[in-house]
Write an enzyme that holds these catalytic residues in place. Sequence first.
Site, PDB file in Angstrom:
ATOM      1  N   GLY A   1      34.748  40.413  41.727  1.00  0.00           N
ATOM      2  CA  GLY A   1      35.430  41.529  41.079  1.00  0.00           C
ATOM      3  C   GLY A   1      34.465  42.681  40.860  1.00  0.00           C
ATOM      4  O   GLY A   1      33.255  42.458  40.721  1.00  0.00           O
TER       5      GLY A   1
ATOM      6  N   HIS B   1      37.942  40.216  32.734  1.00  0.00           N
ATOM      7  CA  HIS B   1      36.568  40.727  32.849  1.00  0.00           C
ATOM      8  C   HIS B   1      36.571  42.158  33.386  1.00  0.00           C
ATOM      9  O   HIS B   1      35.910  43.044  32.822  1.00  0.00           O
ATOM     10  CB  HIS B   1      35.784  39.786  33.781  1.00  0.00           C
ATOM     11  CG  HIS B   1      34.363  40.197  34.045  1.00  0.00           C
ATOM     12  ND1 HIS B   1      33.280  39.412  33.704  1.00  0.00           N
ATOM     13  CD2 HIS B   1      33.850  41.307  34.640  1.00  0.00           C
ATOM     14  CE1 HIS B   1      32.162  40.044  34.065  1.00  0.00           C
ATOM     15  NE2 HIS B   1      32.478  41.180  34.640  1.00  0.00           N
TER      16      HIS B   1
ATOM     17  N   GLN C   1      31.186  50.421  37.442  1.00  0.00           N
ATOM     18  CA  GLN C   1      30.009  49.711  37.960  1.00  0.00           C
ATOM     19  C   GLN C   1      29.391  50.437  39.147  1.00  0.00           C
ATOM     20  O   GLN C   1      28.251  50.153  39.511  1.00  0.00           O
ATOM     21  CB  GLN C   1      30.378  48.282  38.359  1.00  0.00           C
ATOM     22  CG  GLN C   1      30.756  47.415  37.169  1.00  0.00           C
ATOM     23  CD  GLN C   1      31.043  46.002  37.610  1.00  0.00           C
ATOM     24  OE1 GLN C   1      32.170  45.668  37.958  1.00  0.00           O
ATOM     25  NE2 GLN C   1      30.016  45.161  37.617  1.00  0.00           N
TER      26      GLN C   1
ATOM     27  N   CYS D   1      28.228  38.782  36.238  1.00  0.00           N
ATOM     28  CA  CYS D   1      28.665  40.157  36.499  1.00  0.00           C
ATOM     29  C   CYS D   1      27.642  40.810  37.429  1.00  0.00           C
ATOM     30  O   CYS D   1      26.436  40.647  37.220  1.00  0.00           O
ATOM     31  CB  CYS D   1      28.735  40.913  35.177  1.00  0.00           C
ATOM     32  SG  CYS D   1      29.203  42.645  35.345  1.00  0.00           S
TER      33      CYS D   1
HETATM   34 NI    NI Z   1      31.412  42.628  35.622  1.00  0.00          NI
END
Ligand code: NI
Length: 149
Positions: free
Chosen positions: A46, A130, A51, A88
């Site tokens: 993901g 998330h 990000q 992550c």
């Molecule tokens: Ni993440």
Amino acid sequence: MALRQIRTKDDEILRKVCKEVTNFDNKLAILLDDMYETMTSHDGVGLAAPQVGILKRAVVIDIGEGKLELINPKIISEEGTQTGTEGCLSVPGVWGEVERPNKVVAQAYDRDGKKFTVTGEGLMARAICHEVEHLDGKLFLDRVIKFVE
Ligand code: NI
């Protein structure tokens, strides 16, 4: 398509609240394609737009069941709980136990601006939660019960 640089945990952009997508245009399509390529090149399941430094409410997920794109996602229902290990791409090398709902229903738009509903269970529910939290400047680190070696 192009790889984009992934922002890591001390980057303040990851703590900002993202804006709703209002233009379902070619720029959005390019962003989503780039996000997917960037995510898969890092073996992620993901990735959220902040990000890669873009403060827009856009997410890509692929837990091995095909690509899912969520624009302006909202979780509309949650059921049960699960505890499992989470990581992550913005926090490389760190894993922790996080509690999440076992099942979620989310409403979102696709890249063409069409509204749809998706139900996720298990890992998919975890991934949706998330990624949606990234859009509100939250990281899984905030929720870790116990870090995993
Ligand atoms: Ni993440």
